[in-house]
Design an enzyme around this catalytic site. Structure first.
Site, PDB file in Angstrom:
ATOM      1  N   ASN A 141      90.061 -31.775   5.280  1.00  0.00           N
ATOM      2  CA  ASN A 141      90.057 -32.882   4.322  1.00  0.00           C
ATOM      3  C   ASN A 141      89.066 -33.971   4.745  1.00  0.00           C
ATOM      4  O   ASN A 141      88.311 -34.500   3.930  1.00  0.00           O
ATOM      5  CB  ASN A 141      91.477 -33.461   4.245  1.00  0.00           C
ATOM      6  CG  ASN A 141      91.667 -34.324   3.025  1.00  0.00           C
ATOM      7  OD1 ASN A 141      91.137 -33.999   1.967  1.00  0.00           O
ATOM      8  ND2 ASN A 141      92.396 -35.406   3.159  1.00  0.00           N
TER       9      ASN A 141
ATOM     10  N   GLU B 274      92.677 -37.239  -3.943  1.00  0.00           N
ATOM     11  CA  GLU B 274      92.865 -38.690  -4.127  1.00  0.00           C
ATOM     12  C   GLU B 274      91.528 -39.392  -4.378  1.00  0.00           C
ATOM     13  O   GLU B 274      91.475 -40.474  -4.936  1.00  0.00           O
ATOM     14  CB  GLU B 274      93.634 -39.326  -2.954  1.00  0.00           C
ATOM     15  CG  GLU B 274      92.971 -39.296  -1.589  1.00  0.00           C
ATOM     16  CD  GLU B 274      92.962 -37.905  -0.942  1.00  0.00           C
ATOM     17  OE1 GLU B 274      91.980 -37.581  -0.288  1.00  0.00           O
ATOM     18  OE2 GLU B 274      93.919 -37.132  -1.132  1.00  0.00           O
TER      19      GLU B 274
ATOM     20  N   ASP C 177      85.691 -33.112   2.393  1.00  0.00           N
ATOM     21  CA  ASP C 177      86.100 -33.644   1.091  1.00  0.00           C
ATOM     22  C   ASP C 177      85.111 -34.682   0.594  1.00  0.00           C
ATOM     23  O   ASP C 177      84.165 -34.359  -0.108  1.00  0.00           O
ATOM     24  CB  ASP C 177      87.492 -34.263   1.225  1.00  0.00           C
ATOM     25  CG  ASP C 177      88.440 -33.690   0.205  1.00  0.00           C
ATOM     26  OD1 ASP C 177      88.360 -32.482  -0.038  1.00  0.00           O
ATOM     27  OD2 ASP C 177      89.257 -34.455  -0.342  1.00  0.00           O
TER      28      ASP C 177
ATOM     29  N   VAL D 222      98.507 -33.573   1.302  1.00  0.00           N
ATOM     30  CA  VAL D 222      97.486 -34.600   1.563  1.00  0.00           C
ATOM     31  C   VAL D 222      96.085 -33.998   1.382  1.00  0.00           C
ATOM     32  O   VAL D 222      95.198 -34.606   0.782  1.00  0.00           O
ATOM     33  CB  VAL D 222      97.648 -35.180   2.989  1.00  0.00           C
ATOM     34  CG1 VAL D 222      96.442 -36.041   3.360  1.00  0.00           C
ATOM     35  CG2 VAL D 222      98.911 -35.986   3.077  1.00  0.00           C
ATOM     36  N   ALA D 223      95.917 -32.787   1.902  1.00  0.00           N
ATOM     37  CA  ALA D 223      94.585 -32.180   1.830  1.00  0.00           C
ATOM     38  C   ALA D 223      94.234 -31.730   0.424  1.00  0.00           C
ATOM     39  O   ALA D 223      93.083 -31.817   0.006  1.00  0.00           O
ATOM     40  CB  ALA D 223      94.511 -30.992   2.786  1.00  0.00           C
TER      41      ALA D 223
ATOM     42  N   ASP E 209      64.463 -53.510 -30.748  1.00  0.00           N
ATOM     43  CA  ASP E 209      63.573 -54.539 -31.281  1.00  0.00           C
ATOM     44  C   ASP E 209      62.156 -54.034 -31.175  1.00  0.00           C
ATOM     45  O   ASP E 209      61.883 -53.133 -30.388  1.00  0.00           O
ATOM     46  CB  ASP E 209      63.639 -55.785 -30.392  1.00  0.00           C
ATOM     47  CG  ASP E 209      64.822 -56.647 -30.697  1.00  0.00           C
ATOM     48  OD1 ASP E 209      65.387 -56.489 -31.780  1.00  0.00           O
ATOM     49  OD2 ASP E 209      65.166 -57.476 -29.846  1.00  0.00           O
TER      50      ASP E 209
ATOM     51  N   ILE F 286      95.608 -32.776  -2.605  1.00  0.00           N
ATOM     52  CA  ILE F 286      95.589 -33.760  -3.705  1.00  0.00           C
ATOM     53  C   ILE F 286      94.246 -34.488  -3.676  1.00  0.00           C
ATOM     54  O   ILE F 286      93.888 -35.096  -2.663  1.00  0.00           O
ATOM     55  CB  ILE F 286      96.768 -34.747  -3.578  1.00  0.00           C
ATOM     56  CG1 ILE F 286      98.059 -34.006  -3.901  1.00  0.00           C
ATOM     57  CG2 ILE F 286      96.577 -35.937  -4.504  1.00  0.00           C
ATOM     58  CD1 ILE F 286      99.318 -34.797  -3.695  1.00  0.00           C
TER      59      ILE F 286
HETATM   60  P1  ATP Z   1      61.783 -58.352 -33.099  1.00  0.00           P
HETATM   61  O1  ATP Z   1      63.079 -58.502 -33.808  1.00  0.00           O
HETATM   62  O2  ATP Z   1      61.226 -57.002 -33.130  1.00  0.00           O
HETATM   63  O3  ATP Z   1      61.736 -58.971 -31.736  1.00  0.00           O
HETATM   64  P2  ATP Z   1      60.442 -60.609 -34.117  1.00  0.00           P
HETATM   65  O4  ATP Z   1      60.355 -61.198 -32.783  1.00  0.00           O
HETATM   66  O5  ATP Z   1      59.237 -60.694 -34.964  1.00  0.00           O
HETATM   67  O6  ATP Z   1      60.781 -59.106 -34.056  1.00  0.00           O
HETATM   68  P3  ATP Z   1      61.956 -62.765 -34.992  1.00  0.00           P
HETATM   69  O7  ATP Z   1      61.685 -63.453 -33.728  1.00  0.00           O
HETATM   70  O8  ATP Z   1      63.301 -62.863 -35.600  1.00  0.00           O
HETATM   71  O9  ATP Z   1      61.648 -61.255 -34.887  1.00  0.00           O
HETATM   72  O10 ATP Z   1      60.865 -63.288 -36.027  1.00  0.00           O
HETATM   73  C1  ATP Z   1      60.963 -63.006 -37.408  1.00  0.00           C
HETATM   74  C2  ATP Z   1      59.813 -63.642 -38.132  1.00  0.00           C
HETATM   75  O11 ATP Z   1      59.879 -65.051 -37.963  1.00  0.00           O
HETATM   76  C3  ATP Z   1      58.441 -63.218 -37.623  1.00  0.00           C
HETATM   77  O12 ATP Z   1      57.954 -62.133 -38.335  1.00  0.00           O
HETATM   78  C4  ATP Z   1      57.592 -64.444 -37.861  1.00  0.00           C
HETATM   79  O13 ATP Z   1      57.057 -64.404 -39.155  1.00  0.00           O
HETATM   80  C5  ATP Z   1      58.567 -65.584 -37.802  1.00  0.00           C
HETATM   81  N1  ATP Z   1      58.499 -66.241 -36.497  1.00  0.00           N
HETATM   82  C6  ATP Z   1      58.639 -65.675 -35.290  1.00  0.00           C
HETATM   83  N2  ATP Z   1      58.517 -66.568 -34.320  1.00  0.00           N
HETATM   84  C7  ATP Z   1      58.324 -67.749 -34.919  1.00  0.00           C
HETATM   85  C8  ATP Z   1      58.157 -69.094 -34.464  1.00  0.00           C
HETATM   86  N3  ATP Z   1      58.179 -69.398 -33.163  1.00  0.00           N
HETATM   87  N4  ATP Z   1      57.974 -70.048 -35.364  1.00  0.00           N
HETATM   88  C9  ATP Z   1      57.977 -69.757 -36.666  1.00  0.00           C
HETATM   89  N5  ATP Z   1      58.126 -68.535 -37.179  1.00  0.00           N
HETATM   90  C10 ATP Z   1      58.298 -67.541 -36.324  1.00  0.00           C
END
Ligand code: ATP
Length: 876
Positions: free
Chosen positions: A704, A283, A708, A278-279, A325, A281
């Protein structure tokens, strides 16, 4: 009575006593009184008593209890009682740990629960699922999870993924029209069901059923398989623990036979063998992982990283690529409009003249083709769009008023594949479609250009000038939106076809500065052997400009576009990814391919995402990271970790936490195994030399209990330090139990065993077996407590600040030392604990032996480090 889907919108609103502007507070209260909270009754949770009972599930513990009872009946009542008490205390300790870990996981679940945008009293509020009531009006857009069943009351091209409910993997289109006949679940196109999510479009829904009344609630019994999956570390530790247990059992079996052969009473030899098993192992091996990880997640939540799957913490420690992103993660996502470009002129935002027809047209269009709102200081929506509204505000143009005068009659919502959106309005007696989006996507659809001299055909030269302007903006790190329009006579439902033959209007450039902490976080990443990669939907030059500022990219040749990847095979991409730090104009499918390519290179990839289409990439990544603020509910649902501040630096911090927690778990395991090994070695040594048993069963159980799990958990809580970020990421398939690690355990166990044996021999020679085992018991107990300090680090800590920096470990030490000192010195206890009462000198020796074991191990660590620095492998 008609079914809800057979009724008109008005009839449904009437039925649930609601209206398009939502319920008032009073109505919400009444509805809640009638229908309760929107929650599924969870599968029965284990009660504390059940958890306590489970602590006795261990077969060996049951055998031990049985043999204690038998020996009690046969006359040794005292030791039987003590054994029972120690076992009960152990079970209490185990229960407290399990309940605490469970509580911290539960509170984490609450933090990461989905939310809905609800209209209450005409104002939009964000509410957790639980608070929705029948009659609530919910606003929906792409990426939202449906959190209650409801009837659609407004629909703008909504498409919904209902696969969780119907099994149908294709998104279904929705409509608000009543259905006259009986319809199966999958055919109720005007209904929305809890558990599904919006993949496209916008809409409003009035809640008709909540909680267990929803369709998913009705089948909730089938879904109650909520047992947590074990982490890979837990699985491998459990396997190791099983093998180790078999070894220990075999050893204890042999020991039992030897002791009987040497004339020991069968019952006492049996009790000793079982107590040793017991001591010895461990667990607690895999449960220590759960406890440390679940407590660690609390710290991470405070630092803005909410862990949705416990495995993620473990994985974070070995992340070697972070694909992030740009917008909002590396940048602040606080957009402000910097410049207009219209009619061939660049105009600073501060110098916009709204009496100029061109400029005011661009301003109004940017407010109309826009889903965000800023009313009463409450900003709701995409920061890109918010910047456009805020510029209007600056010039006294209120979005609500503009939208009231030219209401929206149709739309094609934004999506990150098309990178544009369109809306249809009645403006100056014309049906005008306004289009905004990425310039490259718009230019291919544009045939005309607006100028002060009238609309004319767009020439190649015009295109070149516009592209050049876009390039200039981008090089300054500005994000550019292009605007175009088209007059569409008498048309209400827009189709993709309509987004052609456009008239180019102008550009709006915005600034989104990098987050202050991004540069340092990127540098830290690189130092820690992690490759930061930017993946963005934005323009290449602009993304590269930002990436350069924060240190992700050094040369434009390290940037590419989604279109470049498109041409590559998977094998080509695998060779390509190490050379690229910025991917621009990517679509969500590209993200998956990039993750896979890195994974094929053996890397562990963390990938951020926010949109509905990012969910597959988040699932594909080893650690999917969703944005808590700007992310869609679908992305959060698919992710292993959610950032409550959308910040890249938080990911790096989380990696550091992951590495530290892994190290702490490793230290705790080292502590458990080496201490147990020390005990076994002592018993083995005494048997080999024909000496009496160095411990009584109660000693082993007491050791234990005190030495432990308490110090092991305390080691799991060891304060984190930045040292871990100076190392390269740990390889994902590297087992925690490497030869090097096991040899350390062996060596430290040997030191502890040796000192315990020296203690035993000292007492044995002074006054026979009883004093010998008293010494051994005291030395082993204290040596294991001291050993906690050894396991804080691979480096010697004895003369450093780190020695005393863990209050948990200090408390475990003080508690344990006080107990053992009391047992060894209080005269009344000697009979119960099968010890001789020690005087101060004898106690001093016990402490000395235990302390010496720590000194020796510290010295060995020092030698090891010296040898390693000298480039040699110490071999231990
Ligand atoms: P990330 O991927 O780094 O977040 P992001 O936000 O720019 O970048 P998306 O949101 O996919 O990526 O936007 C891509 C493109 O779409 C932008 O570069 C812009 O030109 C256009 N876009 C973004 N938001 C809008 C919107 N609300 N209306 C119209 N076009 C848009």
């Amino acid at each position: 009575m008609k079914k809800i889907y057979q009724q008109t919108v008005e009839e449904v609103l009437d039925r649930v006593k609601s209206r398009e502007s939502g319920l008032t507070d009073e109505e919400v209260k009444r509805s809640r009184e009638a229908c309760g909270w929107n929650e599924l009754t969870e599968g029965k949770k284990k009660s504390i008593l059940q958890i306590f009972g489970e602590q006795y599930k261990d077969f060996l513990v049951l055998i031990l209890i049985a043999s204690a009872v038998i020996s009690g009946i046969l006359g040794d009542v005292e030791s039987a009682a003590v054994i029972m008490i120690v076992i009960t205390m152990n079970a209490v300790l185990g229960t407290v740990q399990t309940v605490k870990a469970e509580q911290s996981l539960q509170s984490l679940k609450k933090l990461s629960g989905p939310q809905a945008k609800v209209l209450r009293d005409g104002a939009v509020v964000l509410l957790p699922a639980r608070e929705l009531v029948v009659g609530d009006v919910i606003l929906l857009e792409a990426g939202d999870m449906i959190l209650a069943d409801g009837r659609l009351i407004e629909n703008a091209s909504l498409k919904v993924d209902e696969s969780a409910l119907t099994g149908e993997s294709l998104a279904v289109e929705k409509s608000i029209d009543p259905i006259l006949e009986e319809a199966a679940l999958g055919d109720r196109s005007n209904m929305m069901f809890s558990g599904s999510f919006v993949t496209y479009g916008r809409g409003r829904v009035v809640v008709t059923d909540i909680g267990m009344q929803t369709e998913v609630g009705k089948i909730a019994g089938l879904l109650k398989t909520t047992s947590e999956k074990q982490t890979p570390l837990q699985v491998s530790l459990e396997e190791f623990g099983k093998k180790l247990s078999i070894l220990i059992l075999v050893f204890c079996g042999i020991l039992f036979a030897v002791n009987v052969f040497r004339g020991e009473k069968i019952s006492s030899a049996f009790m000793f063998a079982v107590a040793l098993a017991v001591a010895a192992i461990p667990e607690a091996l895999s449960s220590i992982v759960t406890i440390v990880l679940s407590f660690g997640t609390q710290k991470m939540a405070k630092e803005h990283a909410i862990i949705r799957k416990l495995q993620a913490v473990e994985g974070l420690g070995s992340v070697s690529v972070i694909c992030s992103d740009k917008t909002g993660t590396l940048t602040q996502n606080k957009m402000t409009v910097e410049d207009y470009y219209i009619d061939g002129k660049r105009i600073a935002a501060a110098a916009v003249d709204i009496s100029d027809p061109a400029q005011s047209c661009l301003l109004y269009d940017s407010i109309l083709c826009n889903d965000s709102t800023n009313e009463n200081g409450m900003e709701i929506g995409d920061p890109t769009e918010m910047a456009l509204i805020n510029l209007g505000k600056r010039y006294g143009v209120e979005a609500a008023e503009v939208r009231r005068l030219s209401p929206r009659k149709g739309e094609i919502p934004f999506d990150s594949d098309r990178k544009m959106m369109s809306t249809l309005h009645r403006i100056d007696g014309e049906n005008r479609m306004i289009v905004k989006g990425a310039i490259d996507c718009l230019m291919t659809r544009t045939e005309w250009i607006w100028t002060s001299a009238g609309v004319r055909e767009l020439t190649e030269k015009d295109k070149e000038i516009i592209r050049q302007q876009n390039q200039d903006f981008s090089m300054e790190g500005l994000r550019v939106l292009a605007f175009a329009y088209r007059d569409i006579p008498d048309k209400h439902i827009l189709t993709a076809e309509d987004e052609n033959h456009l008239v180019f209007l102008g550009l709006i450039a915005m600034m989104d500065p990098p987050r202050e902490e991004s540069k340092a976080a990127v540098a830290e990443c690189i130092k820690a052997g992690i490759r930061p990669v930017m993946i963005t939907g934005d323009h290449k030059i602009m993304a590269a400009a930002i990436a350069k500022r924060i240190g992700i990219l050094h040369d434009l040749s390290e940037a590419c576009e989604g279109a470049d990847i498109e041409k590559m095979s998977d094998d080509q991409l695998k060779e390509f990814v190490p050379h690229i730090s910025v991917y621009a104009r990517v679509s969500p499918e590209h993200k998956i391919r990039i993750v896979r390519a890195w994974q094929q290179r053996g890397k562990i990839v963390a990938m951020t995402g926010d949109g509905v289409n990012d969910a597959p990439a988040l699932k594909q990544a080893d650690i999917g990271v969703a944005m808590g603020v700007t992310g869609t509910e679908v992305a959060k649902d698919a992710a292993a970790m959610v950032l409550t501040d959308d910040n890249f630096a938080t990911i790096v911090k989380a990696v550091e936490n992951g590495r530290n927690l892994y190290q702490n778990i490793k230290n705790a395991i080292q502590f458990l195994l080496s201490g147990n090994f020390g005990a076994i070695l002592t018993v083995l040594c005494a048997s080999v030399f024909g000496l009496p048993l160095p411990f009584a069963p109660v000693h082993l159980l007491f050791i234990n209990l005190l030495t432990d799990s308490l110090p092991a958990i305390a080691l799991g809580m060891e304060p984190h330090h930045g040292e871990v970020m100076k190392e390269k990421p740990r390889s994902a398939d590297e087992s925690i139990l490497t030869r090097n690690f096991l040899s350390k355990i062996g060596l430290e166990g040997l030191v502890i065993g040796t000192m315990t044996m020296i203690g035993f021999m000292t007492g044995y020679h002074q006054d026979g077996a009883l004093l010998g085992s008293t010494y051994a018991f005291g030395t082993l107990c204290l040596a294991r407590l001291f050993h906690g300090f050894n396991c804080k680090s691979d480096h010697p800590v004895i003369l450093t600040k780190q020695f005393l920096n863990n209050p948990w470990l200090l408390s475990a030490f003080v508690l344990g030392a006080a107990f053992i000192t009391a047992v060894l010195t209080l005269p009344g206890l000697h009979h119960v604990f099968k010890v001789e009462t020690l005087d101060l000198v004898q106690l001093g020796f016990v402490y000395l032996y235990a302390f010496a074991s720590m000194l020796v191990i510290q010295l060995l660590k020092w030698i090891r480090i010296k040898l390693r620095k000298g480039g040699k492998n110490s071999g231990f």
